[in-house]
Design a protein around this motif. Structure first.
Motif, short mmCIF file in Angstrom:
data_model
loop_
_atom_site.label_atom_id
_atom_site.label_comp_id
_atom_site.label_asym_id
_atom_site.label_seq_id
_atom_site.Cartn_x
_atom_site.Cartn_y
_atom_site.Cartn_z
N PHE A 14 -35.63 23.41 11.30
CA PHE A 14 -35.57 24.72 10.64
C PHE A 14 -35.25 25.78 11.70
N CYS A 15 -34.07 26.35 11.62
CA CYS A 15 -33.68 27.38 12.59
C CYS A 15 -34.27 28.70 12.13
N ASP A 16 -35.34 29.10 12.84
CA ASP A 16 -36.19 30.21 12.41
C ASP A 16 -35.92 31.41 13.31
N GLU A 17 -35.23 32.38 12.75
CA GLU A 17 -34.83 33.54 13.56
C GLU A 17 -36.02 34.45 13.88
N ALA A 18 -37.17 34.19 13.23
CA ALA A 18 -38.32 35.08 13.46
C ALA A 18 -38.94 34.89 14.84
N LEU B 93 -31.35 23.29 9.13
CA LEU B 93 -31.35 24.31 8.07
C LEU B 93 -31.02 25.68 8.64
N ILE B 94 -30.00 26.30 8.06
CA ILE B 94 -29.55 27.64 8.47
C ILE B 94 -29.65 28.57 7.26
N GLY B 95 -30.25 29.74 7.50
CA GLY B 95 -30.45 30.69 6.41
C GLY B 95 -29.24 31.58 6.17
N PRO B 96 -29.37 32.46 5.16
CA PRO B 96 -28.26 33.37 4.81
C PRO B 96 -28.20 34.56 5.77
N GLU B 97 -27.19 35.39 5.62
CA GLU B 97 -27.06 36.57 6.51
C GLU B 97 -28.30 37.45 6.47
N GLY B 98 -28.98 37.49 5.34
CA GLY B 98 -30.20 38.30 5.24
C GLY B 98 -31.43 37.60 5.80
N GLY B 99 -31.28 36.40 6.26
CA GLY B 99 -32.42 35.64 6.81
C GLY B 99 -33.30 35.06 5.72
N PHE B 100 -34.32 34.34 6.14
CA PHE B 100 -35.27 33.76 5.18
C PHE B 100 -36.28 34.83 4.77
N ASP B 101 -36.71 34.77 3.54
CA ASP B 101 -37.76 35.66 3.08
C ASP B 101 -39.08 35.11 3.66
N SER C 211 -36.12 27.68 17.71
CA SER C 211 -35.41 28.92 18.01
C SER C 211 -34.05 28.59 18.62
N LEU C 212 -33.08 29.43 18.31
CA LEU C 212 -31.75 29.31 18.92
C LEU C 212 -31.55 30.46 19.91
N GLY C 213 -32.62 30.82 20.60
CA GLY C 213 -32.51 31.84 21.64
C GLY C 213 -32.90 33.23 21.16
N PRO C 214 -32.89 34.18 22.11
CA PRO C 214 -33.43 35.51 21.84
C PRO C 214 -32.51 36.42 21.03
N ARG C 215 -31.29 36.02 20.80
CA ARG C 215 -30.37 36.86 20.01
C ARG C 215 -30.26 36.34 18.59
N ILE C 216 -30.12 37.24 17.63
CA ILE C 216 -29.88 36.82 16.24
C ILE C 216 -28.41 36.46 16.11
N LEU C 217 -28.17 35.25 15.67
CA LEU C 217 -26.79 34.76 15.53
C LEU C 217 -26.36 34.89 14.07
N ARG C 218 -25.08 35.06 13.87
CA ARG C 218 -24.54 34.96 12.52
C ARG C 218 -24.72 33.51 12.05
N THR D 5 -22.28 30.95 13.55
CA THR D 5 -22.58 30.65 14.96
C THR D 5 -23.85 29.80 15.05
N ALA D 6 -24.86 30.17 14.26
CA ALA D 6 -26.13 29.43 14.30
C ALA D 6 -25.91 27.97 13.89
N ALA D 7 -25.09 27.75 12.87
CA ALA D 7 -24.84 26.38 12.40
C ALA D 7 -24.15 25.57 13.50
N1 SAH Z 1 -30.56 39.01 9.04
C1 SAH Z 1 -31.46 38.10 9.67
C2 SAH Z 1 -30.69 37.08 10.48
C3 SAH Z 1 -30.07 35.97 9.71
S1 SAH Z 1 -29.03 35.03 10.71
C4 SAH Z 1 -32.33 38.86 10.63
O1 SAH Z 1 -31.89 39.92 11.10
O2 SAH Z 1 -33.41 38.39 10.94
C5 SAH Z 1 -28.71 33.64 9.67
C6 SAH Z 1 -29.47 32.38 10.01
O3 SAH Z 1 -29.08 31.88 11.27
C7 SAH Z 1 -30.98 32.52 10.10
O4 SAH Z 1 -31.62 32.48 8.85
C8 SAH Z 1 -31.36 31.33 10.98
O5 SAH Z 1 -31.46 30.13 10.23
C9 SAH Z 1 -30.18 31.26 11.91
N2 SAH Z 1 -30.44 31.96 13.17
C10 SAH Z 1 -29.76 33.03 13.66
N3 SAH Z 1 -30.22 33.39 14.88
C11 SAH Z 1 -31.21 32.52 15.17
C12 SAH Z 1 -32.08 32.36 16.31
N4 SAH Z 1 -31.99 33.15 17.35
N5 SAH Z 1 -32.97 31.35 16.27
C13 SAH Z 1 -33.07 30.51 15.20
N6 SAH Z 1 -32.28 30.64 14.10
C14 SAH Z 1 -31.36 31.61 14.09
#
Ligand code: SAH
Length: 240
Positions: free
Chosen positions: A162-166, A187-195, A212-219, A222-224
């Protein structure tokens, strides 16, 4: 050499009529003439050499000659991805085929804002990528389902990355290196992220490894790509 995916059974002596657009590609675009050789695969019988045997006005015929490679199963990696805008989804499908995913399951989540997909077009993208990449199968694209339903019916023998951007979870490579090989999905979430409720449910499931896929939020695209790459490097067929 040109590689074509065909649905036909492949065996020495078999005749194959390529679909009209494939035939056009061979004869009108690539200007192949009778006697030219191509490679065929169907996801079941390995890869075969075939000779262009007849060229008609609308159709052409290929004669299958010898097997070049036997069928081999690639690593068992699925990509579970929330629907995103069309262009990005098409990129994700192409890259999943290149990076060796066996199946792509499309899901809708609480924050998914797309709900329609053109499956025949996604299949065509997967086939084209498989043809150019040299793989012996084409990833199956599964029509969108609700994420909750997918999790309800999950086969617990398959781990889910589970790729968890949190954040607050281990880096993907560390988590994968400590994990068993075998069937996996990412598992990759939508642009709005997981609820938050979705993320909470995922974190509590026994078959889930949160990463985690690192400290930056990826599109999402890119995340996939990053997630499939790391999995292939740690547990898949990129290992030495
Ligand atoms: N809008 C959301 C980001 C969604 S990015 C926000 O600002 O929090 C779309 C998906 O890519 C995320 O749901 C997650 O599955 C994956 N993703 C993006 N960056 C990531 C990161 N740094 N670590 C883990 N997963 C990430």
């Amino acid at each position: 050499m040109i590689r074509l995916f065909v649905p036909n059974d492949l065996a020495a002596g078999a005749g194959v009529m390529p679909a009209p657009e494939q035939g056009r590609y061979l004869t009108a675009v690539m200007r192949l003439t009778v006697g030219a050789e191509v490679l065929l695969f169907n996801g079941r019988d390995g890869e075969w050499r075939a000779t262009l045997a007849e060229v008609g006005k609308r159709l052409c015929r290929l004669a299958v000659t010898t097997q070049v490679r036997p069928q081999q199963a690639g690593p068992d990696l699925e990509l579970v991805v929330a629907l995103v805008k069309r262009g990005r989804l098409e990129t994700i499908i192409e890259k999943a085929a290149e990076l060796g995913a066996r199946r792509v399951r499309l899901v809708t989540t609480r924050r998914t804002n797309a709900d329609r997909v053109n499956l025949p077009r996604l299949d065509a993208i997967a086939i084209e990528a498989a043809e150019q990449t040299g793989r012996l199968d084409v990833p199956e694209i599964v029509a969108p389902e609700k994420l909750d339903r997918v999790l309800d019916g999950w086969d617990a023998a398959r781990r889910l990355m589970f790729c968890d951007e949190a954040g607050g979870v281990p880096p993907a490579l560390d988590a994968l290196r400590d994990s068993p090989p075998g069937p996996w999905a990412t598992l990759i979430g939508p642009e709005g992220g997981f609820d938050p409720a979705e993320a909470e449910r995922l974190r509590g499931l026994a078959f889930v490894t949160s990463v985690s896929l690192g400290p930056r939020i990826l599109r999402a695209d890119t995340a996939a790509i990053a997630a499939m790459t790391l999995w292939q490097a740690a547990l898949g067929d990129w290992r030495g």
